[in-house]
Structure formats: C-alpha cells, structure tokens
Design a protein around this motif. Structure first.
Motif, PDB file in Angstrom:
ATOM      1  N   GLN A   2       0.845  -1.192   0.000  1.00 59.44           N
ATOM      2  CA  GLN A   2       0.000   0.000   0.000  1.00 59.44           C
ATOM      3  C   GLN A   2       0.882   1.243   0.000  1.00 59.44           C
ATOM      4  OE1 GLN A   2      -3.681  -0.242   2.487  1.00 59.44           O
ATOM      5  NE2 GLN A   2      -2.577  -1.904   3.521  1.00 59.44           N
ATOM      6  N   THR A   3       0.422   2.263  -0.719  1.00 55.26           N
ATOM      7  CA  THR A   3       1.178   3.503  -0.855  1.00 55.26           C
ATOM      8  C   THR A   3       0.314   4.669  -0.407  1.00 55.26           C
ATOM      9  OG1 THR A   3       2.368   2.571  -2.749  1.00 55.26           O
ATOM     10  CG2 THR A   3       2.521   4.940  -2.415  1.00 55.26           C
ATOM     11  N   PHE A   4       0.902   5.538   0.407  1.00 58.15           N
ATOM     12  CA  PHE A   4       0.214   6.734   0.885  1.00 58.15           C
ATOM     13  C   PHE A   4       1.101   7.944   0.584  1.00 58.15           C
ATOM     14  CE2 PHE A   4      -1.162   3.220   3.524  1.00 58.15           C
ATOM     15  CZ  PHE A   4      -2.541   3.343   3.490  1.00 58.15           C
ATOM     16  N   TYR A   5       0.452   9.013   0.112  1.00 53.00           N
ATOM     17  CA  TYR A   5       1.166  10.237  -0.221  1.00 53.00           C
ATOM     18  C   TYR A   5       0.767  11.323   0.779  1.00 53.00           C
ATOM     19  CZ  TYR A   5       2.053   7.889  -4.663  1.00 53.00           C
ATOM     20  OH  TYR A   5       2.442   6.989  -5.645  1.00 53.00           O
ATOM     21  N   PHE A   6       1.753  11.870   1.453  1.00 51.35           N
ATOM     22  CA  PHE A   6       1.551  12.955   2.404  1.00 51.35           C
ATOM     23  C   PHE A   6       1.996  14.258   1.731  1.00 51.35           C
ATOM     24  CE2 PHE A   6       1.831   9.163   4.876  1.00 51.35           C
ATOM     25  CZ  PHE A   6       1.013   9.355   5.984  1.00 51.35           C
ATOM     26  N   PHE A   7       1.118  15.238   1.736  1.00 48.40           N
ATOM     27  CA  PHE A   7       1.424  16.512   1.088  1.00 48.40           C
ATOM     28  C   PHE A   7       0.831  17.639   1.924  1.00 48.40           C
ATOM     29  CE2 PHE A   7      -2.528  14.885  -0.564  1.00 48.40           C
ATOM     30  CZ  PHE A   7      -3.386  15.982  -0.541  1.00 48.40           C
ATOM     31  N   GLN A   8       1.248  18.855   1.596  1.00 49.34           N
ATOM     32  CA  GLN A   8       0.811  20.022   2.340  1.00 49.34           C
ATOM     33  C   GLN A   8      -0.413  20.641   1.682  1.00 49.34           C
ATOM     34  OE1 GLN A   8       3.812  22.980   2.816  1.00 49.34           O
ATOM     35  NE2 GLN A   8       2.640  24.218   4.275  1.00 49.34           N
ATOM     36  N   HIS A   9      -1.396  20.980   2.503  1.00 50.72           N
ATOM     37  CA  HIS A   9      -2.605  21.627   2.004  1.00 50.72           C
ATOM     38  C   HIS A   9      -2.263  23.010   1.457  1.00 50.72           C
ATOM     39  CE1 HIS A   9      -6.690  23.319   1.986  1.00 50.72           C
ATOM     40  NE2 HIS A   9      -7.114  22.049   1.998  1.00 50.72           N
ATOM     41  N   GLN A  10      -2.904  23.359   0.369  1.00 49.40           N
ATOM     42  CA  GLN A  10      -2.548  24.614  -0.297  1.00 49.40           C
ATOM     43  C   GLN A  10      -2.971  25.838   0.503  1.00 49.40           C
ATOM     44  OE1 GLN A  10      -4.292  24.399  -4.191  1.00 49.40           O
ATOM     45  NE2 GLN A  10      -2.889  22.791  -4.908  1.00 49.40           N
ATOM     46  N   GLN A  18      -3.339  11.061   0.972  1.00 46.31           N
ATOM     47  CA  GLN A  18      -4.202  10.454  -0.037  1.00 46.31           C
ATOM     48  C   GLN A  18      -3.552   9.183  -0.554  1.00 46.31           C
ATOM     49  OE1 GLN A  18      -5.020  13.339  -3.116  1.00 46.31           O
ATOM     50  NE2 GLN A  18      -6.716  14.289  -1.963  1.00 46.31           N
ATOM     51  N   ARG A  19      -4.386   8.334  -1.152  1.00 42.99           N
ATOM     52  CA  ARG A  19      -3.874   7.107  -1.756  1.00 42.99           C
ATOM     53  C   ARG A  19      -3.215   7.367  -3.098  1.00 42.99           C
ATOM     54  NH1 ARG A  19      -5.883   2.354   0.241  1.00 42.99           N
ATOM     55  NH2 ARG A  19      -4.152   1.514  -0.983  1.00 42.99           N
ATOM     56  N   ASP A  20      -3.649   8.405  -3.791  1.00 43.64           N
ATOM     57  CA  ASP A  20      -3.104   8.748  -5.104  1.00 43.64           C
ATOM     58  C   ASP A  20      -2.241   9.992  -5.000  1.00 43.64           C
ATOM     59  OD1 ASP A  20      -4.563   6.623  -6.202  1.00 43.64           O
ATOM     60  OD2 ASP A  20      -6.337   7.909  -6.453  1.00 43.64           O
ATOM     61  N   ASN A  21      -1.274  10.079  -5.904  1.00 41.65           N
ATOM     62  CA  ASN A  21      -0.370  11.221  -5.903  1.00 41.65           C
ATOM     63  C   ASN A  21      -1.080  12.456  -6.432  1.00 41.65           C
ATOM     64  OD1 ASN A  21       1.853  12.820  -5.727  1.00 41.65           O
ATOM     65  ND2 ASN A  21       2.920  11.920  -7.483  1.00 41.65           N
ATOM     66  N   TRP A  31       4.820   7.050   1.824  1.00 44.40           N
ATOM     67  CA  TRP A  31       4.914   5.878   2.692  1.00 44.40           C
ATOM     68  C   TRP A  31       4.465   4.645   1.918  1.00 44.40           C
ATOM     69  CZ3 TRP A  31       1.098   4.308   7.113  1.00 44.40           C
ATOM     70  CH2 TRP A  31       1.569   3.134   7.724  1.00 44.40           C
ATOM     71  N   ILE A  32       5.379   3.671   1.816  1.00 42.39           N
ATOM     72  CA  ILE A  32       5.075   2.403   1.155  1.00 42.39           C
ATOM     73  C   ILE A  32       5.111   1.313   2.224  1.00 42.39           C
ATOM     74  CG2 ILE A  32       5.778   0.748  -0.610  1.00 42.39           C
ATOM     75  CD1 ILE A  32       7.069   3.004  -2.148  1.00 42.39           C
ATOM     76  N   ASP A  33       3.969   0.726   2.479  1.00 35.02           N
ATOM     77  CA  ASP A  33       3.858  -0.326   3.493  1.00 35.02           C
ATOM     78  C   ASP A  33       3.742  -1.675   2.797  1.00 35.02           C
ATOM     79  OD1 ASP A  33       3.371  -1.183   6.347  1.00 35.02           O
ATOM     80  OD2 ASP A  33       1.540  -1.927   5.388  1.00 35.02           O
ATOM     81  N   SER A 142      -5.454   1.251   9.338  1.00 29.65           N
ATOM     82  CA  SER A 142      -6.897   1.501   9.311  1.00 29.65           C
ATOM     83  C   SER A 142      -7.214   2.941   9.671  1.00 29.65           C
ATOM     84  CB  SER A 142      -7.607   0.536  10.262  1.00 29.65           C
ATOM     85  OG  SER A 142      -7.185   0.759  11.599  1.00 29.65           O
ATOM     86  N   ARG A 143      -6.439   3.512  10.585  1.00 32.43           N
ATOM     87  CA  ARG A 143      -6.650   4.910  10.941  1.00 32.43           C
ATOM     88  C   ARG A 143      -6.276   5.832   9.779  1.00 32.43           C
ATOM     89  NH1 ARG A 143      -3.831   6.772  16.341  1.00 32.43           N
ATOM     90  NH2 ARG A 143      -1.977   6.650  15.009  1.00 32.43           N
ATOM     91  N   ILE A 144      -5.182   5.521   9.107  1.00 31.61           N
ATOM     92  CA  ILE A 144      -4.789   6.330   7.951  1.00 31.61           C
ATOM     93  C   ILE A 144      -5.830   6.192   6.832  1.00 31.61           C
ATOM     94  CG2 ILE A 144      -3.055   6.613   6.140  1.00 31.61           C
ATOM     95  CD1 ILE A 144      -2.171   7.724   8.797  1.00 31.61           C
ATOM     96  N   LEU A 145      -6.352   4.988   6.620  1.00 35.49           N
ATOM     97  CA  LEU A 145      -7.375   4.787   5.586  1.00 35.49           C
ATOM     98  C   LEU A 145      -8.644   5.567   5.906  1.00 35.49           C
ATOM     99  CD1 LEU A 145      -6.943   0.963   4.871  1.00 35.49           C
ATOM    100  CD2 LEU A 145      -6.327   2.864   3.363  1.00 35.49           C
ATOM    101  N   ASN A 146      -9.002   5.622   7.186  1.00 37.40           N
ATOM    102  CA  ASN A 146     -10.176   6.415   7.574  1.00 37.40           C
ATOM    103  C   ASN A 146      -9.938   7.896   7.316  1.00 37.40           C
ATOM    104  OD1 ASN A 146     -11.588   4.135   8.434  1.00 37.40           O
ATOM    105  ND2 ASN A 146     -10.780   4.282  10.529  1.00 37.40           N
ATOM    106  N   ILE A 147      -8.701   8.343   7.513  1.00 40.67           N
ATOM    107  CA  ILE A 147      -8.388   9.752   7.263  1.00 40.67           C
ATOM    108  C   ILE A 147      -8.447  10.067   5.772  1.00 40.67           C
ATOM    109  CG2 ILE A 147      -6.563  11.504   7.426  1.00 40.67           C
ATOM    110  CD1 ILE A 147      -5.697  10.230  10.040  1.00 40.67           C
ATOM    111  N   THR A 148      -7.983   9.131   4.944  1.00 45.18           N
ATOM    112  CA  THR A 148      -8.029   9.369   3.497  1.00 45.18           C
ATOM    113  C   THR A 148      -9.455   9.489   2.978  1.00 45.18           C
ATOM    114  OG1 THR A 148      -7.903   6.976   3.120  1.00 45.18           O
ATOM    115  CG2 THR A 148      -5.833   8.213   3.093  1.00 45.18           C
ATOM    116  N   ASN A 149     -10.419   8.907   3.674  1.00 40.02           N
ATOM    117  CA  ASN A 149     -11.815   9.005   3.238  1.00 40.02           C
ATOM    118  C   ASN A 149     -12.447  10.348   3.601  1.00 40.02           C
ATOM    119  OD1 ASN A 149     -11.730   6.366   2.240  1.00 40.02           O
ATOM    120  ND2 ASN A 149     -12.300   5.493   4.227  1.00 40.02           N
TER     121      ASN A 149
END
Length: 407
Positions: A2-10, A18-21, A31-33, A142-149
């Motif tokens: 699974q891949t997660f992309y962390f970025f700064q809000h504009q 997010q799951r997508d870049n 983050w690649i898990d 699971s917590r990160i996935l809930n945040i991505t939603n």
C-alpha cells in the motif's frame, strides 16, 4: 503493498494524506507499506517496484537482512537511505501465523515469540516491511485509511499527521513499544504463580524445568530490550550527525524534537527492561526463600534428632554397663535392683529434658529465639524447682506461709 502520499494543504498549510499522488500539491513524503508476502517469494521484482516508485536502489545484503526472520535489531546507514530492523514481541492481539502452514516458522522461546519489522528511511520516502496480521501496523493503517476518506479540510483536525518519514517511523515505533507495557500484567501473574508454587509447604516442588524455562523467557526479554536500545541509540546518533539527510528540504521538524522522541522511546524500553529484571529478581528471591525454608526444616529435624540422641545416650550407657557379662556386678542379686535402675534412668531422662527446656533447646517461640540470639543464658543454671516460679503456685505458697505464722 500500500502507498500513501503525504502533502501540504494549499490553503490551510497542514499535512494531508491520499492514496493517489496529487501533482498539484507540494508532496512532503511517501509511505510504502509492505508485508513479507510481498517480498519473500518475489524479492527481485519487489526491488524493481521500489526502484520505479522511489528511485531507491536497495542493497542486496539489506534485502537478505529484511528476509531473515531471525535477524536481530540493527541499524545501518547508507548514502541513499537508512535501514532500521526492529524486533517486536508477538502479543495475543497479533494474528501472525506461527504454525506449520506459515511460510516461515517463528522461533518461539518458552511462550515468547518476536517478529522483525524493517524501516527504510530517506528524506522523502518511508518503506516498512512487516508480517501480515501485525496488530500495530494494521490498526495504524486503518486509521490512515479512515483519514483518506475524509475531506482535505478535516484530515488534520483529530490529530496532526506526520510531516517527515522519520516522524512517521518514530510514531510507529512508539505504538509498538507502548504495547510492551501491557505485558506487565501477565508477567506479574506468572511471577505470583511461581512464588506461590515455591513457597507452598503442603507438597514438594518439582517444576524446576518449567521454572528454568521461565527464567530463560525473562532473559530473552532483557536481551531483546538491549538490542532495541542499541538500535535506537544508533538511530539517535544518525539524527545528531546527519539530520539534514533525514529531514529533507522542508525545515518543519526541529532536530531537538526528534531527539526527544527517540529518547522517550529509549526510556520506555529501559522501563520494560528494569521491570523484567525486578520480576526475575522476585523469582530468584522466592527460590532463595524456598531453599532457606528447606534448610530450616532440615535443621529443625536434625535438632530434634540430636535432642533424642542426647536424652537416650545416658540410658544407652547404663544399659551397656549393666549388660556386661561379669560375674560380680553391684546390685545384680538385689531384688529391687531392676526398679532402682529404671528409676535412675527415668531421673536422667527428666533432668535432661528439664535442662534442654531451660536452655530453650526444646520447644519454639519468640522468647527462645531472642534469648538464643542475645545469648542471655550463658551462665544459666539448672533449676529443678522451676515450676515454683509460676504465679498461682507463688500465691499458694504465700497463703501457706501466712497460715503457718498465725499458728
């Protein structure tokens, strides 16, 4: 994987995930898990996927270390990345397969099994490799996935997200190490069980083999804590010496904050180590008390046997003397000689028992122990009329004296 992309809000200038870049946002890190199933049977293909996704060329020896299920805790720094291998105790919450069907059999030493977790850390990427069923990682995922939603405006409200790979790695380590504190309850119960088994007096203790295994289990936890402390200290040294290599271009997290977090992790591991040492010492104290009680009982038995021997020694001497086959023995022809000899033997027995009692060698009690330790009766003489010292008899004797004086 699974891949997660962390970025700064504009607009809000906080971290989102997010799951997508998101090409439009400023990416902070990725983050690649991965699980061991993603690596163990397709190591070369997995290396190519990591190279295509992150541009990191993994060292072949490091890949072998990641695949080694028995690899101890270790830290290694390279020019492109840092590798941290951290072993985690398998708790009842984990659903890791350790049976014969599992791809790799775990070495379970006396009920305590560990699982390696690998961290590949750079300034822009964090790669984690763990076993499938790891409760710590699955709960955080699971917590990160809930945040991505959630929407981007609501993602950072409950709790701030990590902004660097090192920050995320330290958070995962903190969750794993804090889970060790839950072991204090079960370990304390096991120590109480062994203390009760060792200090009970109604039957003989025969579980020495199981107790030896228990001590080896505590020793395993101590060794694991030492390995973890060494690995964390090496990570701390890397932060002190090459923090710019880990934090990247964005100067959001200060070096002091990272050092405080690493020191906090080390202190938690040291707490578990000290607690395990205390439990091991408690078992050793129970063992010492067990042998002390056995030695005390043995001494008591020997004391009783010695008293019996001392009481019957004069009787044996008298019977031996008068059992000699001489023609003339005093009292041999006397019709009451036998009864006189029995009376002498009885008097010897009574005198010895009274003597031993007055010397506090017969019977138990606090007074006897204190007197013997204080050595207050060195010059004490045998008093055959010791029973006259009792208070009721003294009162009776006084009344008799008064009546005699009146007469």
């Amino acid at each position: 994987m699974q891949t997660f992309y962390f970025f700064q809000h504009q607009d809000e200038h906080h971290t989102c995930v997010q799951r997508d870049n998101n090409a439009q946002a400023e990416q902070q890190f990725m983050w690649i898990d991965c699980t061991r199933e993603d690596v163990v049977n397709r190591a070369e293909q997995w290396q190519k996927e990591i190279l295509d996704a992150t541009g990191i060329q993994l060292n072949e020896y490091h890949v072998r270390d990641i695949l080694n299920i028995d690899h101890p805790c270790a830290f290694d720094a390279m020019e492109e990345y840092d590798l941290l291998i951290f072993r985690k105790l398998i708790t009842p919450d984990d659903q890791i397969d350790k049976g014969e069907i599992a791809m790799d059999k775990y070495e379970s030493v006396y009920g305590l099994a560990t699982s390696p977790i690998s961290f590949i850390i750079t300034s822009q990427v964090l790669i984690t490799i763990h076993e499938k069923g790891n409760h710590t990682f699955e709960s955080y995922l699971s917590r990160i996935l809930n945040i991505t939603n959630k929407s981007l405006d609501e993602q950072n409200k409950p709790r701030k997200l990590p902004i660097t790979p090192l920050d995320l790695a330290l958070r995962l380590l903190n969750i794993m190490i804090d889970g060790y504190l839950d072991l204090r309850g079960p370990l304390s119960k096991r120590v109480e069980f062994w203390q009760q088994e060792l200090l009970q007096g109604n039957r003989r203790f025969a579980k020495w083999h199981q107790l030896f295994q228990e001590n080896l289990g505590f020793q395993q936890i101590e060794n694991l804590c030492e390995e973890q402390i060494d690995a964390l200290q090496e990570l701390r040294d890397e932060i002190v010496e090459n923090y710019s290599h880990l934090k990247g271009k964005k100067k959001a997290e200060k070096q002091d904050i990272m050092l405080v977090r690493v020191d906090d992790l080390v202190s938690h591991v040291e707490r578990i180590q000290k607690y395990t040492v205390r439990l091991s010492n408690a078992i050793q104290s129970a063992i010492d008390l067990h042998f002390s009680a056995i030695a005390n009982q043995t001494n008591e038995n020997m004391r009783i046997l010695a008293i019996i021997t001392a009481v019957f020694a004069p009787l044996t001497l008298l019977t031996g003397v008068y059992g000699m086959n001489f023609e003339f023995i005093p009292g041999l022809k006397n019709p009451i000689g036998f009864w006189m000899m029995l009376m002498v033997m009885l008097m010897c027995t009574v005198i010895l028992i009274v003597y031993f009692y007055r010397r506090h060698l017969v019977g138990r009690g606090e007074r006897s122990v204190i007197d013997m330790l204080a050595q207050q009766h060195k010059n004490q003489r045998v008093d055959l009329l010791w029973f006259l010292n009792y208070e009721p008899i003294k009162q009776t004797m006084k009344e008799v004296e008064k009546i005699t004086k009146l007469k």
